[in-house]
Design an enzyme around this catalytic site. Structure first.
Site, mmCIF file in Angstrom:
data_model
loop_
_atom_site.group_PDB
_atom_site.id
_atom_site.type_symbol
_atom_site.label_atom_id
_atom_site.label_comp_id
_atom_site.label_asym_id
_atom_site.label_seq_id
_atom_site.Cartn_x
_atom_site.Cartn_y
_atom_site.Cartn_z
ATOM 1 N N GLU A 92 0.710 -1.042 -0.351
ATOM 2 C CA GLU A 92 0.342 -0.118 -0.232
ATOM 3 C C GLU A 92 0.452 1.327 0.086
ATOM 4 O O GLU A 92 2.325 1.214 0.669
ATOM 5 C CB GLU A 92 -0.644 0.494 0.929
ATOM 6 C CG GLU A 92 -1.617 -0.648 1.460
ATOM 7 C CD GLU A 92 -2.621 -0.652 1.879
ATOM 8 O OE1 GLU A 92 -2.397 -0.084 3.234
ATOM 9 O OE2 GLU A 92 -3.354 -1.458 3.014
ATOM 10 N N TYR A 104 7.687 2.594 -7.127
ATOM 11 C CA TYR A 104 6.949 1.301 -7.844
ATOM 12 C C TYR A 104 6.296 0.686 -8.629
ATOM 13 O O TYR A 104 6.541 -0.040 -9.320
ATOM 14 C CB TYR A 104 5.439 1.760 -6.916
ATOM 15 C CG TYR A 104 5.800 1.220 -5.020
ATOM 16 C CD1 TYR A 104 6.895 0.307 -4.449
ATOM 17 C CD2 TYR A 104 5.338 2.304 -4.177
ATOM 18 C CE1 TYR A 104 7.422 0.997 -2.651
ATOM 19 C CE2 TYR A 104 5.591 2.022 -2.798
ATOM 20 C CZ TYR A 104 6.613 1.468 -2.394
ATOM 21 O OH TYR A 104 6.716 1.264 -1.186
#
Length: 139
Positions: A92, A104
């Site tokens: 997350e 990411y």
């Protein structure tokens, strides 16, 4: 790296968040399936359960951010998860953490979910938690 040092780094990296205590971090590192990674100015903690892994946290001291330590930590966690048989890695990230989100996405994570208004922010505001995943290669 000691849990006390991890707590210092976490507190500096996430000034707006509730800091994790050394005891909480030690418990995470000792939990079933735990994987950890460290650099000179950061750490990451993950967990592998069956064929799935979760990046629980990754933290780098503010003065060292932008120098590749976060990417190094992510690589270490990804490799450890793959060695332990994980086929997917979840994490997350706060929607307002643009640097982490860019890292990411540049490493082949894809958004698969959202938790609206998950992270509290000052002045009663909040940020969404973006749920990302990456398919891992078998070792």
């Amino acid at each position: 790296m000691t849990p006390q040092r991890m707590a210092q780094i976490y507190r500096a990296a996430f000034a707006d968040a509730r800091p994790w205590t050394p005891d909480e971090l030690a418990a995470l590192c000792q939990s079933a399936g735990a994987i950890t990674a460290t650099t000179a100015h950061g750490f990451a903690i993950g967990r592998v359960t069956l064929d799935e892994a979760e990046l629980i946290t990754i933290a780098v001291e503010p003065q060292a951010q932008g120098r590749g330590e976060g990417a190094d930590l992510l690589g270490q966690i990804t490799s450890a998860a793959t060695r332990k048989g994980a086929r997917l890695l979840f994490l997350e990230v706060a929607s307002d953490n643009t640097a982490a989100l860019a890292m990411y996405l540049s490493r082949n994570f894809e958004q698969v979910g959202i938790r609206a208004r998950y992270y509290p922010r000052p002045e009663g505001k909040s940020a969404d938690a973006l749920v990302l995943q990456k398919h891992l290669r078998a070792s």
